[in-house]
Each structure stands twice: as structure tokens, then as C-alpha cells.
Write an enzyme that holds these catalytic residues in place. Sequence first.
Site, short mmCIF file in Angstrom:
data_model
loop_
_atom_site.label_atom_id
_atom_site.label_comp_id
_atom_site.label_asym_id
_atom_site.label_seq_id
_atom_site.Cartn_x
_atom_site.Cartn_y
_atom_site.Cartn_z
CE LYS A 110 70.64 101.73 53.40
NZ LYS A 110 71.56 100.57 53.38
C1 LIG Z 1 72.66 100.52 54.21
C2 LIG Z 1 73.19 99.19 54.53
C3 LIG Z 1 74.07 98.98 55.64
C4 LIG Z 1 74.56 100.12 56.50
O1 LIG Z 1 73.55 100.71 57.25
P1 LIG Z 1 73.78 102.09 58.01
O2 LIG Z 1 72.46 102.54 58.50
O3 LIG Z 1 74.34 103.00 56.95
O4 LIG Z 1 74.72 101.85 59.09
C5 LIG Z 1 74.48 97.69 55.90
N1 LIG Z 1 74.10 96.65 55.14
C6 LIG Z 1 73.28 96.80 54.07
C7 LIG Z 1 72.90 95.61 53.27
C8 LIG Z 1 72.79 98.07 53.73
O5 LIG Z 1 71.97 98.21 52.67
#
Ligand SMILES: *Cc1c(COP(=O)(O)O)cnc(C)c1O
Length: 453
Positions: A110
Amino acid sequence: MQYVSTRGQSDPLSFTKAVATGLAPDGGLYVPMDLPDLRPFLKDWEGLGYADLCEEFFKLFATDLDPVVLKQCVRDAYLDFSHPDTAPLKTLEKGLHVLELFHGPTLAFKDFALQLLGNLYEAQIQRTGNPINVLGATSGDTGAAAIHGLLGKEGVNIFILYPRGGVSALQERQMTCTRADNVYAIGIDGTFDDAQNSIKEVFGDLEFRHSAHLSAVNSINLARVLAQCVYYIYAFFRLPEEERENLTFVVPTGNFGNVLAGWWTQKMGLPVKGFHIATNQNDILYRLFTTGKYEVHSVHPSSAPSMDIQIASNFERFLYFHEGQDPARVREIMSQFRDSGQYTFADFNRDTFSASRATDADIQAHIRDIHEQYGYVLDPHTACGFQNLPESGTRVVLGTADPAKFPETIELSIGEHPKSPRLEELKAIEPCSYVLEPDPESVKKFIHEHITS
Ligand SMILES: *Cc1c(COP(=O)(O)O)cnc(C)c1O
């Protein structure tokens, strides 16, 4: 470039306006009016470093942002990544790679979007002179990444509510050990849903929302999806020439944000064969892509907690293109889904997607197997990607988090306790957190006191 709402009842906006607005007034999400064709650019982009590639990509989308400002926002966004390649491609064997997206400040993918979004917010504040106060609720990774995207920025305060005891100790430290005086990490006595609900009510008080210059932090901001497109293109260029055909990206997903970004790059002309959607036991997307039925079940907490999601908020952006960019169809499907909790597609086009779901037992088994076979440690989210891995062609699995963020599951799987220097450093910092009841009046009072002092 103009951006339209998936529900078609809001005016099209420029890039900077769409980013500042977040959710469209008609309840829809902003999408590019038309996706550009990247093919004429790909040759020139081949040798670029991460930030340069990101800048070139955004020039096609952020057409109303001053190019000098864009350059600065992008450059600064990736400075604090600890690996020189920013998004390194780790090869397990020929045809099987992990794209490591966890070298940013909070050790999860993210950061790619939220570091950039923080800089875009700051540029907006400088341009308009209006300070903003960001309010959000988190079950872990998003809150930490949002806080680190806005850390110490001029003209912005960030208030993040999280369930006390409902996030991991390391995630809590990432939010509370920042030493920044514009960050308010607030533990509530309640669940993530309680936090989310009180925030909805705070935003629902329009008078307060305006007087406090409130802005949301959430997974639906247009700039987040666009920022995530860049690493798909970058990864493609890191592959040896002979491995670029028959390429499948394997994407651990919850909100459909990450995989949507990849799919857009394919629609823009990046020669990708397909996408494999990997869910944990919360498998709404797995069920949709195998049966054509989109149906909410309740959430069952798993060892890949950042994917414990049932309603995939970015799904609506996929739907818009799936339905031939017809907003009336999107409104019809979304309203039926809202009323009955399900929608069955008569003609669901799986397009280039395949899907799998992994239970907690599967997750541990994959962490163990990959460690035995390659000496490589997966985090529990990335491990979901190894469930029913496509057997042929080139597979690039998106590594979404550093295993050190989830040491308990790793320890159970391979008997080792992974560590990360960034997380170790946090242990020396005194946490700074606040505690509130999860009721909207306490939240408003808290915000009011801290923005006027
Ligand atoms: C947020 C997150 C996901 C999922 O991502 P999306 O965009 O919601 O599909 C997967 N793995 C980790 C470690 C995350 O923080």
C-alpha cells in the site's frame, strides 16, 4: 484527460479534482473516460528507473497538474524505499518470480500508492491554501500506510481509528511510534466495524465535515489505482525477453484494487496473458470468477488479515468496463446487489482471469513448501498466491507484505521468527496513542480540540 463516475450522474472532473474528491457525489467511483494506449511508449520506457517510469505514466493521466510538481511528488514518494530497485523481482526458478512490493516504509504494497497520494495531497494544499484533516478507520495496513504517507506534511492532520487489540502489535507500533505531531492514532474499544460506523456518522454531519475540512482516506481514490499500475509495467520490463510471452500476474486480493490496476495496464496494451486472483477463505471474488455469482457472506478472520474483506470496493470499477462503460447497467447491478446482497451475471465474462482460494492451512503449507524448495519466506498474503498456481507460462506472484509483519504465522509454518530492521527500530520509540469510545460525538470533540489547539 477527464474522469467520469461509474454511475454516470456526476460531472466529469480533471485529475486533480477527481483525486481531491475521492468518492463521486452520485456514489460512484472515478475512472478515466478512456484508457490510453501505452503501446507507442513501451519501447522508450523499457530502461527507466521506478520513479522515472511512474512520472512518464502519470503524465498521461495527471494532465492538469504542473509537470514540475508531478515530478517532485513522484520523486519524493519512492525515496524512502529500502531497496535500490524499489520493486525488485525475485526469481524462484525460470518462469516463477515474486515481485516484492514491500520495501516501503510500512512494509506492505500500500506504500506504493499512499506515499504518492500523500504528496499529491500536500501539493493540493499548497496550491489552494486550504488545510485538510484526514479521517479514516483501519484494520491495520491501510492506516499505517496512510499515516506514513502524510507524516509531518504541512497543512494536514491525520486521525486514524483502529480497534484496540484488533490489530497486530507491529501494526499498532507503525501507527503510534511516528514521532510526528500531525498524527493521531486512536484506539477504540470496539471492532473495526464500530470504528467504520462512527466515522461514517462523522462524515454524515455535513456542517462538521465542512468546518473541520475533513477528507477521507480510503481504498477508492483514483490515484491509488493508477499508482499501482506502474509496478506491473516495471515488472514486465524486468523479465528476460523470452519470458514475456504467456505472462500471468498472480495477485493476492481483497478489495480488488491491486488486480484492477493490473487489468487496466493490460487494457492499455501491456502484453499480459492473464491474471490469477488469489483470495483467502473470504472468497467472494473466487466465487464470482468461478461461478458468475457475486454474493456476500460474513467475514471470517484469517491469517492473511488484510484480505479479510467481503465487499470489494474497487469491484465497481471492473464492473464499469465489464458492462461496456454503461453507467445505467452499473447502477442497476449495484442497487440490486445492495438490496439483496447478491447478483448473478447471466453472461459473466471471465476474460483473462482465473481464481483460487486458500484456507489458513493452505497458507501455512505454502509458506513451508516454498521455504523448503527455494529457501524463500512468503508472508501469509503472498502465500495465497501459491494456491493452484497456473502451471504454464511465466508466473509473477505479487509479494504484498514483508513476512516480518506477520511473525506468528511464519513461526507456526517454518519455526523461524522473521525480523525486519525497520520494525526493530520501532521498538525503541515510545508509542503515542489516544483512546476513545467509538461514538461519533467523542470523535468529533477529539478532532475539534486537536485542530484548534
Ligand atoms: C491490502 C492488502 C492486500 C489486498 O489488496 P487489495 O487492493 O485490497 O486487493 C493484500 N495483501 C496485503 C499485505 C495488504 O495490505
